[in-house]
Design an enzyme around this catalytic site. Structure first.
Site, PDB file in Angstrom:
ATOM      1  N   ARG A  97      40.135  38.302  51.301  1.00 32.37           N
ATOM      2  CA  ARG A  97      41.153  37.853  50.343  1.00 32.37           C
ATOM      3  C   ARG A  97      42.240  37.019  51.010  1.00 32.37           C
ATOM      4  NH1 ARG A  97      42.235  43.369  47.187  1.00 32.37           N
ATOM      5  NH2 ARG A  97      43.810  42.223  46.042  1.00 32.37           N
ATOM      6  N   HIS A 131      34.441  36.712  48.572  1.00 32.19           N
ATOM      7  CA  HIS A 131      35.565  36.582  47.640  1.00 32.19           C
ATOM      8  C   HIS A 131      35.714  35.132  47.170  1.00 32.19           C
ATOM      9  CE1 HIS A 131      39.304  37.300  45.692  1.00 32.19           C
ATOM     10  NE2 HIS A 131      39.940  36.471  46.484  1.00 32.19           N
ATOM     11  N   LYS A 194      45.740  36.479  33.666  1.00 30.72           N
ATOM     12  CA  LYS A 194      46.613  37.451  34.329  1.00 30.72           C
ATOM     13  C   LYS A 194      47.915  36.763  34.725  1.00 30.72           C
ATOM     14  CE  LYS A 194      44.799  39.276  38.083  1.00 30.72           C
ATOM     15  NZ  LYS A 194      44.014  40.113  38.981  1.00 30.72           N
ATOM     16  N   ARG A 196      51.773  37.268  36.323  1.00 29.09           N
ATOM     17  CA  ARG A 196      52.653  38.201  37.011  1.00 29.09           C
ATOM     18  C   ARG A 196      54.086  37.724  36.877  1.00 29.09           C
ATOM     19  NH1 ARG A 196      49.538  41.763  39.945  1.00 29.09           N
ATOM     20  NH2 ARG A 196      47.445  41.017  40.389  1.00 29.09           N
ATOM     21  N   ASP A 221      33.658  41.526  38.591  1.00 24.07           N
ATOM     22  CA  ASP A 221      34.563  41.097  39.665  1.00 24.07           C
ATOM     23  C   ASP A 221      33.840  41.258  41.001  1.00 24.07           C
ATOM     24  OD1 ASP A 221      36.872  40.048  40.727  1.00 24.07           O
ATOM     25  OD2 ASP A 221      38.201  41.597  39.938  1.00 24.07           O
ATOM     26  N   THR A 226      42.109  48.810  44.526  1.00 21.26           N
ATOM     27  CA  THR A 226      42.854  49.930  43.938  1.00 21.26           C
ATOM     28  C   THR A 226      42.449  50.163  42.480  1.00 21.26           C
ATOM     29  OG1 THR A 226      44.606  48.483  43.122  1.00 21.26           O
ATOM     30  CG2 THR A 226      44.856  49.357  45.349  1.00 21.26           C
ATOM     31  N   GLY A 228      43.512  48.394  40.070  1.00 19.49           N
ATOM     32  CA  GLY A 228      44.601  47.933  39.201  1.00 19.49           C
ATOM     33  C   GLY A 228      44.166  46.818  38.259  1.00 19.49           C
TER      34      GLY A 228
HETATM   35  C1  R5P Z   1      41.116  39.431  43.499  1.00 21.62           C
HETATM   36  O1  R5P Z   1      41.273  38.238  43.543  1.00 21.62           O
HETATM   37  C2  R5P Z   1      39.766  40.094  43.531  1.00 21.62           C
HETATM   38  O2  R5P Z   1      38.773  39.324  42.963  1.00 21.62           O
HETATM   39  C3  R5P Z   1      39.849  41.444  42.852  1.00 21.62           C
HETATM   40  O3  R5P Z   1      40.213  41.239  41.504  1.00 21.62           O
HETATM   41  C4  R5P Z   1      40.850  42.316  43.528  1.00 21.62           C
HETATM   42  O4  R5P Z   1      40.497  42.439  44.874  1.00 21.62           O
HETATM   43  C5  R5P Z   1      40.914  43.678  42.914  1.00 21.62           C
HETATM   44  O5  R5P Z   1      41.930  44.413  43.527  1.00 21.62           O
HETATM   45  P1  R5P Z   1      42.502  45.716  42.820  1.00 21.62           P
HETATM   46  O6  R5P Z   1      41.320  46.570  42.465  1.00 21.62           O
HETATM   47  O7  R5P Z   1      43.398  46.361  43.853  1.00 21.62           O
HETATM   48  O8  R5P Z   1      43.268  45.255  41.620  1.00 21.62           O
END
Ligand code: R5P
Length: 314
Positions: A97, A131, A194, A196, A221, A226, A228
């Protein structure tokens, strides 16, 4: 035919490596990987690899820095033992990431790790569902980028009712990934918008572009960390009157409160692969893990006999 093919593993995902060698029909290479009490990692290759086509299966998952060091040290050990080729099979690429300089004075850690692996002596990378595609370009050696999409789509076709389904990307960045799955399953596509406001963890508003009302939504995804992003998106889908929600992510990191978040969410089932092994404390009735071992074994064997593997990229 496979006498000069050797598959080794470090400690990150021994179960996966054992499964891969079963599919490949060869024993796991004999190596010792441990830490001294002073925290230094030690690797010894315990069989002859002179002139061999070697593969190391090592996702760089938790404990990420140890996994990377084990991989680097095993590459060095194989190089010094005169292996002909050293291919690193990294189904989950840690630090992925951090792939751009999107804030002042930060590192591009994915590039740094790519440089470390290359400098250590790797001759090829085999990875899966990175990613971002541009990470391939961080390496100056061949990269074979596999996809788990066929594994998920095959499972969905066999086990889910795919009538009135919409595939959902939680953010614009994952649109291509979700579109590929929508095409495979012949379903509609929706995208999460999304936004923020202020602090990264708070004040998040989610809109959904596309029609999800009355439909079964499958969130797609690359990573669930986490949880989230996925769980917030699932709530937004319910608010937009989606009927049922599933989620599928290639890499189940499941850090922090991920399991609790998942349990509390409207997601009925989470499908992940075994690119990262699932610790006992991370087990949940909602999680279904699909194996990538056969995919990796096919890729390794094809690379070894120098056959095209582009069919595994789509
Ligand atoms: C972000 O760009 C990735 O594709 C995932 O959406 C992210 O790694 C998910 O992270 P979390 O589960 O902490 O929200």
């Amino acid at each position: 035919m496979f006498s000069r093919l050797k598959i080794f593993t470090c400690n990150a995902n021994i179960d996966l490596a054992n499964e891969v060698v079963k599919y490949a029909g060869i024993p796991l290479g004999d190596a010792e990987v441990f830490k001294f009490s002073n925290d230094n990692t030690f690797v010894k290759i315990k069989e002859n690899v002179r002139g061999a086509d070697t593969f190391i299966i090592q996702p760089t998952c938790y404990p990420v820095n140890d996994s990377i060091m084990e991989l680097l040290i095993m590459i060095d050990a194989l190089k010094r033992a005169s292996a002909k080729n050293i291919s690193c099979v990294i189904p989950y690429f840690g630090y992925a990431r951090s792939d751009k300089k999107d804030q002042p004075r930060i590192a591009i850690t994915a590039k740094l790790v790519a440089d470390l692996i290359t400098t250590a002596g790797a001759s090829r990378i085999v990875c899966m569902d990175l990613h971002s595609e541009q990470i391939q370009g961080f390496f100056n050696i061949p990269v074979d980028h596999l996809t788990s999409a066929p594994i998920f789509s095959r499972y969905f076709k066999a086990h889910l009712n795919l009538k009135n389904v919409v595939i959902v990307s939680p953010d614009a960045g994952g649109t291509e990934r979700a579109r590929t799955m929508a095409k495979r399953l012949n379903c509609d596509l929706a995208i999460g918008d999304k936004r923020r406001i202020g602090n990264d963890d708070k004040s998040e508003i989610l809109n959904i572009i596309g029609d999800v009302e009355g439909k079964t939504a499958i969130l797609i995804d690359d990573i669930i960390d986490t949880g989230g992003s996925l769980c917030k998106m699932a709530k937004a889908l319910i608010n937009s009157k989606a009927k049922k929600i599933y989620a599928a992510c290639s890499h189940g990191i499941l850090s922090g409160n991920a399991i609790q978040n998942l349990e509390d969410s409207p997601i009925e089932k989470l499908f992940i692969t075994n690119s990262i092994s699932l610790a006992k404390e991370k087990k949940s009735k909602k999680i279904i893990q699909l194996s990538i071992a056969e995919l990796l074994a096919i890729a390794i064997k094809k690379i070894h006999i120098e056959e095209s593997i582009s069919i595994l990229f789509r």
